[in-house]
Scaffold this motif. Sequence first.
Motif, PDB file in Angstrom:
ATOM      1  N   VAL A 175       0.811  -1.216   0.000  1.00  0.00           N
ATOM      2  CA  VAL A 175       0.000   0.000   0.000  1.00  0.00           C
ATOM      3  C   VAL A 175       0.847   1.270   0.000  1.00  0.00           C
ATOM      4  CG1 VAL A 175      -1.999  -1.094   1.047  1.00  0.00           C
ATOM      5  CG2 VAL A 175      -0.232  -0.123   2.527  1.00  0.00           C
ATOM      6  N   SER A 197      -5.534   6.096   5.331  1.00  0.00           N
ATOM      7  CA  SER A 197      -4.301   5.606   4.719  1.00  0.00           C
ATOM      8  C   SER A 197      -3.139   5.722   5.706  1.00  0.00           C
ATOM      9  CB  SER A 197      -3.991   6.411   3.460  1.00  0.00           C
ATOM     10  OG  SER A 197      -2.715   6.065   2.952  1.00  0.00           O
ATOM     11  N   ALA A 213      -5.135   0.659   0.206  1.00  0.00           N
ATOM     12  CA  ALA A 213      -5.168   0.728   1.664  1.00  0.00           C
ATOM     13  C   ALA A 213      -6.565   1.044   2.165  1.00  0.00           C
ATOM     14  CB  ALA A 213      -4.183   1.775   2.174  1.00  0.00           C
TER      15      ALA A 213
END
Length: 531
Positions: free
Chosen positions: A69, A102, A98
């Motif tokens: 991610v 985040s 994600a």
Amino acid sequence: MTTNLRDSILAALAKLPGTREFHLHVLVSAPRKHSELYQFAQPRPRTYLQDILILLSEQKTPDSPRILVTAVEACVYVLPATSCALLYVSKVDSTGFASTPSPTSTLVRTLLVYYGSPTTRPVAVDHVWIQLFARAQAQYLFPNSSENPGKRPLGDAKLCAWWKRVLTDVATELNSLITPRPLIRLHYILPGMNELESFNILKSGPTSHNDTHVWNYNHPYSQTEIPCPCPAPGDAQGSTNLGHFIPYFDDDPKSRFMDEIAYITDKDGVKSPVRKRPRKLSHTQTDREKAEAERPPSPKGTQVSPLGELGRVSPDEFWERMSFRQECVAGAVTGFFTLILSAPLPPSDQPTSSPSPLAPQPGQVSSQINKRIMTSLTSGVEFSTEERAVRGTEAIEGAIKGLCEGLKTIPVVPISTIHAPRPLRASSPHDVGGGQTPDPSPYLALPRTPSPKLVNGKRAVPDVSPNPFPEPVVSLETYRSHIYGSVCVSNPPLKEPTEKGVGAIKENSTDNTDASAHVTLLTARRKKKRA
């Protein structure tokens, strides 16, 4: 026992809202001699370089696969002469897979605080310079991730505002962690704009008079409270030039401009080179070689004049000219940010004997491992879909573990085998996505000045003496203790903002309308006239 970088990041990620599991890989190379950071300074200062590569993958449920991610690439330069460390954040990228929120900002902020705080700082210096160049781009480290509909990278102005908030948070956290209070200075420049224009573009709020973290809209080389990383000449005849102030980073517009100032000159000053037919390096010398050859030999003990116009262009003039550079006038907002921290190590942490700065520390890897992983990440895998992202994550994480086990080959998934489109070129430092801001960046291919010319594939700057220490040998123990780690996050989910009379609006929603919102029309009452 000092906490390593991996454990510090895992501890910060464990506080994020929601339920998920993070898998972290941290690769920090052993220090090596470096001669290019201040290659135009006379004499060149003794410098040591370390590479940092951080890869974070997420697993939403125990049964779901891991997906990368976030990735961060950075470099740490240590200059013992001034007791300074320069942390340059080269690239930040996300894939858009994600969960909300985040983890990108948490990861970046923890990295900067780790190198800024004297209690965790892994290098024995008193001053830390954190520098970066922010320019919006759809992708940097994850090929084809811009094709993922869930990735919404920040636009140019929002990216600069994001970095300004992150560095402000870092300064605030360092100010609360360090006792006595450290000396912190924050500087930024948006080339081509004055202070008022940059203030309005970044939508900065008013600053309190009691706030010690005031942003200065200028370059950091005019302040004298904290020493610059490059030392000034020690002899009486020595004089500073532009090469003592501006560091030379790879793939940075300042470095390309420094090359032009040093090697492309005219009687009227510096000018852009005239386009000529391509020449073969085997039959003629490059401009850099000619400039070095035309320099007259100087007797021992005398000062050599700086190349080109380096002795005539001041830092103020350099930054004024940067406003007209190709990278800064291509229609996008770009920004140069600097955080300077002066916080000496506690007396108990001061080393009684000074070990060699080139000695590898536990958990560090060879710089070749970082290069091989970066090559595999940017050319061997891609992240346009979830299926391809899962394959790429397995390949990269398996490659890191395989190198620690002593494997000579890196198992990667060639892009051609999964019929992927040709990846866009990742050409600049920073992209923060992760599905937080629905603002796709339109700047996919910004104009760039040519890179410095090479001689036989290498820079013409003479190499430094070899490292007396052998490259560190990694093992599975190193992998488990310093490189790889995971953490399960189980916290209350992020609260959705609510307003009176209006239903909850999701933070990540791309639709500005809300079906549950009730609109009430208000009518103005007429004032009754007195009889």
